[in-house]
Design a protein around this motif. Structure first.
Motif, PDB file in Angstrom:
ATOM      1  N   ARG A 178      -5.969  -1.044 -14.597  1.00  0.00           N
ATOM      2  CA  ARG A 178      -6.221  -2.010 -13.525  1.00  0.00           C
ATOM      3  C   ARG A 178      -6.279  -3.435 -14.064  1.00  0.00           C
ATOM      4  NH1 ARG A 178     -10.628  -4.465 -10.961  1.00  0.00           N
ATOM      5  NH2 ARG A 178     -10.513  -4.502  -8.677  1.00  0.00           N
TER       6      ARG A 178
ATOM      7  N   MET B 288       0.809  -1.214   0.000  1.00  0.00           N
ATOM      8  CA  MET B 288       0.000   0.000   0.000  1.00  0.00           C
ATOM      9  C   MET B 288       0.851   1.276   0.000  1.00  0.00           C
ATOM     10  SD  MET B 288      -2.910  -1.167  -0.484  1.00  0.00           S
ATOM     11  CE  MET B 288      -3.857   0.365  -0.375  1.00  0.00           C
TER      12      MET B 288
ATOM     13  N   CYS C 159       3.421  12.961 -10.413  1.00  0.00           N
ATOM     14  CA  CYS C 159       4.389  13.336  -9.374  1.00  0.00           C
ATOM     15  C   CYS C 159       4.919  14.742  -9.617  1.00  0.00           C
ATOM     16  CB  CYS C 159       5.544  12.336  -9.341  1.00  0.00           C
ATOM     17  SG  CYS C 159       5.095  10.672  -8.818  1.00  0.00           S
TER      18      CYS C 159
ATOM     19  N   TYR D  97       2.888   1.813  -2.389  1.00  0.00           N
ATOM     20  CA  TYR D  97       3.080   2.109  -3.809  1.00  0.00           C
ATOM     21  C   TYR D  97       1.993   3.062  -4.300  1.00  0.00           C
ATOM     22  CZ  TYR D  97       6.592  -1.625  -4.137  1.00  0.00           C
ATOM     23  OH  TYR D  97       7.715  -2.403  -3.986  1.00  0.00           O
ATOM     24  N   GLN D  98       2.119   4.321  -3.862  1.00  0.00           N
ATOM     25  CA  GLN D  98       1.159   5.349  -4.225  1.00  0.00           C
ATOM     26  C   GLN D  98       1.899   6.676  -4.408  1.00  0.00           C
ATOM     27  OE1 GLN D  98      -2.840   5.173  -2.557  1.00  0.00           O
ATOM     28  NE2 GLN D  98      -2.140   3.631  -1.082  1.00  0.00           N
ATOM     29  N   PRO D  99       1.317   7.621  -5.176  1.00  0.00           N
ATOM     30  CA  PRO D  99       2.030   8.858  -5.521  1.00  0.00           C
ATOM     31  C   PRO D  99       2.636   9.633  -4.356  1.00  0.00           C
ATOM     32  CG  PRO D  99       0.130   8.637  -6.938  1.00  0.00           C
ATOM     33  CD  PRO D  99       0.051   7.497  -5.937  1.00  0.00           C
TER      34      PRO D  99
ATOM     35  N   TYR E 299       5.979   8.128  -3.733  1.00  0.00           N
ATOM     36  CA  TYR E 299       6.917   8.395  -4.820  1.00  0.00           C
ATOM     37  C   TYR E 299       7.422   9.838  -4.753  1.00  0.00           C
ATOM     38  CZ  TYR E 299       4.599   4.209  -6.676  1.00  0.00           C
ATOM     39  OH  TYR E 299       4.059   2.953  -6.842  1.00  0.00           O
TER      40      TYR E 299
ATOM     41  N   PRO F  79      -2.507  -1.337  -4.708  1.00  0.00           N
ATOM     42  CA  PRO F  79      -3.386  -0.200  -4.393  1.00  0.00           C
ATOM     43  C   PRO F  79      -4.426   0.066  -5.473  1.00  0.00           C
ATOM     44  CG  PRO F  79      -1.090   0.340  -3.936  1.00  0.00           C
ATOM     45  CD  PRO F  79      -1.090  -0.953  -4.695  1.00  0.00           C
ATOM     46  N   ILE F  80      -4.065  -0.172  -6.723  1.00  0.00           N
ATOM     47  CA  ILE F  80      -4.994   0.074  -7.823  1.00  0.00           C
ATOM     48  C   ILE F  80      -6.091  -0.978  -7.852  1.00  0.00           C
ATOM     49  CG2 ILE F  80      -5.200   0.146 -10.351  1.00  0.00           C
ATOM     50  CD1 ILE F  80      -2.411   1.372 -10.401  1.00  0.00           C
TER      51      ILE F  80
END
Length: 278
Positions: free
Chosen positions: A142, A76, A109, A78-80, A83, A202-203
């Protein structure tokens, strides 16, 4: 000649290493090129060489979970926002003005950073991403993530990329092979894609939904080159037109491409080079 670099960055789960690929003179004005969701910094080899020839220092990071960078223990993450935290450590290392080229996720980003007071971005290229991402595009993304197979060899992986990333445009055989070779990691009796499969978590955790970033976009006031693949399902024509109505935005449409133009073609490289050179 390509060089390698790395920075340690802090997340809620601890310190991790983000690695990058660097081109051009070390004292050149820096350009940061950030890739899309399932890609890596090596996607920018052609663009980086073109910018380096113009005297720019070009830094192409592998986002966390991709390429040569560390994978994260919690999917979880792995989200903007995570990054952006990693990229902020790179910006602190550079400690000065930069230009930004962001494809898809890399553009998201970039927008997040450019909307923040005191940011160091001078000019920004958004490659086929904008202030609104429709639900249908998110559903397509997705559906193709999270089911990555073991490929028998590089040609088999290349065939997969040619199908999934056909919207990159009319690439040569050598360019597709380059993408395949830089997208592979050893796995069992074959090869796997270079990224942590958990980046899809997450997606895939929720139903696909549109992403509305218009409030964020409204805070971006720097010169922007907005590139749209003419057949893109992610950056819709009406979204691009709305963004390009702002005086600081220049819109360029790439025929024969969807999401997202590969920025390998000499004309596309020149488009980016000339904008950043202003």
């Amino acid at each position: 000649m390509m060089r390698e670099g790395a920075v340690r960055w802090l997340s809620s789960a601890g310190f991790f290493t983000m690695r990058w690929w660097e081109w051009g003179p070390e004292d050149g004005a820096p350009v940061i090129c950030v890739h899309g969701l399932t890609r890596s910094g090596r996607d920018f080899d052609a663009l980086a060489q073109g910018l380096a020839a113009a005297g720019r220092r070009v830094i192409c990071p592998d986002l966390p979970g991709r390429g040569a960078s560390d994978w994260l223990p919690d999917a979880m993450l792995y989200q903007p926002p995570v990054y952006v935290a990693a990229l902020s450590h790179l910006l602190a290392r550079i400690d000065g003005p930069v230009d930004w080229v962001g494809t898809s996720l890399g553009g998201i980003c970039g927008m997040a950073i450019a909307a923040t007071p005191g940011h160091p971005i001078r000019r920004m290229v958004l490659n086929d991403v904008g202030a609104f991402v429709p639900q249908e595009a998110m559903a397509r993304i997705r559906d193709y993530m999270g089911n990555e197979p073991l490929f028998e060899d590089i040609p088999a992986l290349e065939a997969h990329l040619r199908t999934v990333h056909a919207p990159f445009g009319n690439l040569s055989d050598a360019e597709w092979r380059h993408l395949a070779e830089t997208s592979a990691r050893p796995g069992g009796d074959g090869v796997l894609l270079h990224y942590d499969p958990a980046i899809a978590t997450p997606i895939r955790a929720t139903e696909a939904q549109a992403i509305d970033m218009r409030a964020l976009w409204a805070l971006v006031k720097i010169p922007v080159l907005l590139i749209r693949g003419a057949d893109s399902d992610l950056l819709l024509p009406e979204t691009a037109a709305e963004m390009a109505a702002q005086p600081h935005v220049h819109l360029a449409e790439i025929a024969g491409a969807g999401h997202a133009p590969a920025l390998m073609d000499p004309a596309q490289v020149a488009l980016v080079r000339d904008f950043l050179g202003q």
